[in-house]
Design an enzyme around this catalytic site. Structure first.
Site, PDB file in Angstrom:
ATOM      1  N   TRP A 145      36.275  42.873  43.572  1.00 40.12           N
ATOM      2  CA  TRP A 145      37.564  42.952  42.867  1.00 40.12           C
ATOM      3  C   TRP A 145      37.543  42.119  41.586  1.00 40.12           C
ATOM      4  CZ3 TRP A 145      42.573  44.677  42.730  1.00 40.12           C
ATOM      5  CH2 TRP A 145      43.483  43.885  42.022  1.00 40.12           C
ATOM      6  N   MET A 146      38.233  42.621  40.542  1.00 42.90           N
ATOM      7  CA  MET A 146      38.434  41.825  39.333  1.00 42.90           C
ATOM      8  C   MET A 146      39.886  41.939  38.877  1.00 42.90           C
ATOM      9  SD  MET A 146      36.645  42.209  35.584  1.00 42.90           S
ATOM     10  CE  MET A 146      37.464  43.708  35.068  1.00 42.90           C
ATOM     11  N   ASP A 148      42.405  39.256  35.979  1.00 42.17           N
ATOM     12  CA  ASP A 148      42.465  38.726  34.611  1.00 42.17           C
ATOM     13  C   ASP A 148      41.112  38.331  33.988  1.00 42.17           C
ATOM     14  OD1 ASP A 148      44.891  38.595  35.884  1.00 42.17           O
ATOM     15  OD2 ASP A 148      45.208  36.466  35.535  1.00 42.17           O
ATOM     16  N   TRP A 172      42.203  41.879  46.033  1.00 42.44           N
ATOM     17  CA  TRP A 172      42.433  40.499  45.557  1.00 42.44           C
ATOM     18  C   TRP A 172      42.236  39.487  46.696  1.00 42.44           C
ATOM     19  CZ3 TRP A 172      45.442  36.255  46.509  1.00 42.44           C
ATOM     20  CH2 TRP A 172      45.511  35.297  45.487  1.00 42.44           C
ATOM     21  N   SER A 205      43.404  31.742  36.900  1.00 40.50           N
ATOM     22  CA  SER A 205      43.045  32.008  35.507  1.00 40.50           C
ATOM     23  C   SER A 205      43.051  30.758  34.629  1.00 40.50           C
ATOM     24  CB  SER A 205      44.007  33.035  34.923  1.00 40.50           C
ATOM     25  OG  SER A 205      43.704  34.267  35.527  1.00 40.50           O
ATOM     26  N   GLU A 317      52.988  34.774  32.912  1.00 47.02           N
ATOM     27  CA  GLU A 317      51.627  34.410  33.304  1.00 47.02           C
ATOM     28  C   GLU A 317      50.714  34.504  32.083  1.00 47.02           C
ATOM     29  OE1 GLU A 317      51.382  35.891  37.889  1.00 47.02           O
ATOM     30  OE2 GLU A 317      50.983  37.454  36.444  1.00 47.02           O
ATOM     31  N   TRP A 399      49.720  45.304  38.527  1.00 47.59           N
ATOM     32  CA  TRP A 399      49.855  44.776  39.889  1.00 47.59           C
ATOM     33  C   TRP A 399      50.581  45.738  40.817  1.00 47.59           C
ATOM     34  CZ3 TRP A 399      46.703  41.571  41.819  1.00 47.59           C
ATOM     35  CH2 TRP A 399      46.160  40.529  41.068  1.00 47.59           C
TER      36      TRP A 399
HETATM   37  C1  FRU Z   1      47.867  37.227  36.660  1.00 45.68           C
HETATM   38  C2  FRU Z   1      47.653  36.205  37.756  1.00 45.68           C
HETATM   39  C3  FRU Z   1      47.590  34.805  37.166  1.00 45.68           C
HETATM   40  C4  FRU Z   1      46.807  34.051  38.185  1.00 45.68           C
HETATM   41  C5  FRU Z   1      45.823  35.088  38.644  1.00 45.68           C
HETATM   42  C6  FRU Z   1      45.422  34.983  40.085  1.00 45.68           C
HETATM   43  O1  FRU Z   1      47.392  38.483  36.946  1.00 45.68           O
HETATM   44  O2  FRU Z   1      48.686  36.306  38.709  1.00 45.68           O
HETATM   45  O3  FRU Z   1      48.850  34.242  36.881  1.00 45.68           O
HETATM   46  O4  FRU Z   1      46.190  32.922  37.665  1.00 45.68           O
HETATM   47  O5  FRU Z   1      46.415  36.351  38.417  1.00 45.68           O
HETATM   48  O6  FRU Z   1      44.374  35.848  40.380  1.00 45.68           O
END
Ligand code: FRU
Length: 564
Positions: A145-146, A148, A172, A205, A317, A399
């Site tokens: 999975w990938m 950010d 995730w 992130s 974010e 998301w």
């Molecule tokens: C954004 C986020 C960030 C967080 C990361 C966790 O997509 O929710 O805020 O650091 O993904 O994977």
């Protein structure tokens, strides 16, 4: 990612030298607990995953100490795919201490789970592409999975892209910084994972800078990464690399910034010439906070921005702070949910930043979106890019359905790179995203029909309609209305939309001027439409059952190019 590069990740040839061996008999100690002793006689332990199962927790015990823990959906009924545990990182003798959650273990059949038959030691992990939706010229991880993009920087001719990565499944979990590198921003080579979870939490992130003046004391030109440690609270930590971003050592004084709020994350660090300090911008609930530092370790709170500005229908974010021409600044802010068509999107604010405070130059009620598709999120820019360029990459998903899109071996790609600049329309300042010049270098020969990986360039003659279609009748329909100054893309009949009710959609953008030329990038499962001046961008995923090979354009003249 060009797939020829993926196999080079591991030293052995996939076909000739692959050797596999069974693991020792697992010891099932209760209906929720199994121990497996592993003698690391081969490089990898292949772990079988079944996506619909609940997570089991695996602790790796070496010499009576837990040296790593992670979650994975160990297969119960059938194996969807295998993920590699790289044993070269541990002692030769290790014990997997596995705890099952979920309902299935209660039936007392742990010993019958399908994972035990296919959990094997292997000299190789096969990364050969098994996905028809794997993009050819967009970055993807070889497996897993990938989300950010993280810590992006440029140094010595190499673009470094880190990313939110789950090495143990294509959903995730286990947030780790994966790492890929490129010399042309288009073809990427996956590297070893860079920063793994620790006692302070998983690695959310963040960003990275080149410390040219050794301000932090880790060495001249050390790479300093700052990320969110997502533990009981979200706190900010740093790690440094003295081998050009290959491996990182975590700073012993972590965390370096704490704050009592549940959502406090995604540090983006920049050097501010005016105040001669590092500035970090952090997302905090529905605001951002700015901190300053001389050494990247000791941080002072400066100010906050965001209350009543822009869109607040979700959590803010992944901020970024960009210095543009004429001392104008852009604050990028990703928001989820709250995007113009639901879920995730990137908004931005234009204004001034003096090293202490951001002052927005629009009315608080104004919301500016960077891209009007549904699949453009977590956008941030590279640090230290050459020639003062501002090069951004987005995570090409949303998301709302990112965990369900119809791929398995991997999930998610990045957008094509975009160079950013400002433009004016009706007294407002906006951010233009132009496909990075590197995208012209990969333009190949002209094609008669669209293919699954191509660029379509249309010289527009006013209002127009563009239809991309395949023999099954699946289509993406785009409409440009010159007088209404709108561009629309309809993916409701684009192919598989069944995995989420929120996927089928029509997205609409203001064009902020007229579109003279449109550039459309198609890559297996994505359509990115750019006004070639960058004033309008729309990024959408599509999952057609076969490639779109018909193009109908009314009101413009199209040329189609292969992408090399
Ligand atoms: C954004 C986020 C960030 C967080 C990361 C966790 O997509 O929710 O805020 O650091 O993904 O994977």
């Amino acid at each position: 990612m060009k797939l020829t590069t993926l196999a080079t990740l591991f030293a052995f040839s996939m076909t000739s030298l692959t050797a596999t061996a069974q693991i020792a008999t697992p010891q099932h100690l209760s209906d929720a607990h199994t121990m497996v002793r592993v003698n690391a006689s081969q490089r990898f332990l292949l772990l079988p995953v079944e996506e619909k199962e609940e997570n089991a927790h695996v602790d790796i015990v070496c010499n009576n100490q837990v040296v790593k823990g992670f979650n994975l959906r160990l297969a119960v009924d059938k194996v969807d795919y295998l993920v590699p545990l790289d044993l070269s990182k541990f002692d030769k003798n290790l014990l997997l201490d596995i705890t099952f959650h979920g309902d299935r273990h209660k039936t007392g059949s742990v010993k019958d789970f399908s994972c035990w038959k296919e959990m094997k030691l292997s000299s190789t992990f096969d990364t050969t592409n098994r996905e028809r939706f794997r993009p050819a010229y967009h970055h993807t991880p070889a497996w897993g999975w990938m989300n950010d993009p993280n810590g992006m920087f440029y140094k010595d001719g190499v673009w470094h892209l880190y990313y939110q990565f789950n090495p143990y499944g294509s959903q995730w979990e286990n947030m780790t910084w994966g790492h890929s590198t490129s010399t042309d921003l288009v073809h990427w080579q996956m590297q070893d994972e860079a920063i793994a979870p620790d006692a302070l939490g998983s690695i959310f992130s963040g960003s990275a800078v080149v410390d040219k003046q050794n301000t932090a004391g880790f060495g001249k030109d050390a790479i300093i990464a700052m990320y969110t440690s997502a533990g009981q609270h979200q706190t900010q930590s740093i790690a440094y690399s003295t081998d050009n971003g290959k491996t990182f050592t975590k700073y012993a004084g972590n965390p370096v910034i704490t704050y009592a709020a549940p959502d406090f994350r995604d540090p983006k660090v920049i050097w501010h010439e005016g105040v001669q300090k590092w500035i970090v911008v952090l997302a905090v609930g529905q605001e951002v906070q700015f901190y300053s530092s001389k050494n990247l370790k000791d941080w002072t709170y400066e100010s906050s921005f965001g209350k009543e500005y822009g869109n607040h229908d979700g959590v803010w974010e992944c901020p970024d702070l960009l210095k543009m021409d004429n001392n104008k600044w852009v604050l990028l802010l990703n928001i989820n949910p709250g995007g113009p068509f639901g879920g995730s999107a990137t908004q931005y604010f234009t204004g001034k930043f003096d090293g202490h405070k951001f002052v927005c130059d629009s009315k608080p009620s104004m919301t500016k979106w960077m891209d009007y598709g549904k699949d453009h999120y977590a956008t941030v820019t590279f640090s230290n890019a050459p020639d003062g360029r501002l090069v951004a990459l987005a995570w090409m998903s949303n998301w709302q359905y990112a965990n369900q899109v119809p791929t398995k071996q991997f999930r998610s790609a990045n957008s094509v790179p975009r160079d950013l600049k400002l433009f004016e329309d009706a007294g407002e300042t906006y951010l233009a995203s132009v496909p990075s010049p590197e995208m012209l270098k990969v333009r190949g020969k002209q094609l008669k029909k669209p293919s699954s990986t191509c660029e379509i360039v249309i010289d527009m003659k006013g209002s127009s309609s563009i239809e991309l279609k395949n023999a099954k009748g699946e289509k993406v329909v785009m409409k440009y209305d010159e007088s209404a100054r709108t561009f629309k893309m309809d993916r409701k009949e684009s192919g598989d939309c069944s995995f989420s009710e929120q996927f089928a959609a029509e997205t609409v953008a203001p064009t902020l001027g007229s579109i003279r030329q449109l550039r459309i990038f198609i890559d297996k499962c994505s359509v990115e439409a750019f006004d070639s001046e960058g004033k309008m961008v729309m990024t959408n995923l599509v999952f057609p059952s076969e490639p779109y090979n018909q193009l109908k354009v009314k009101g413009g003249k199209a040329k189609i190019y292969e992408i090399k």
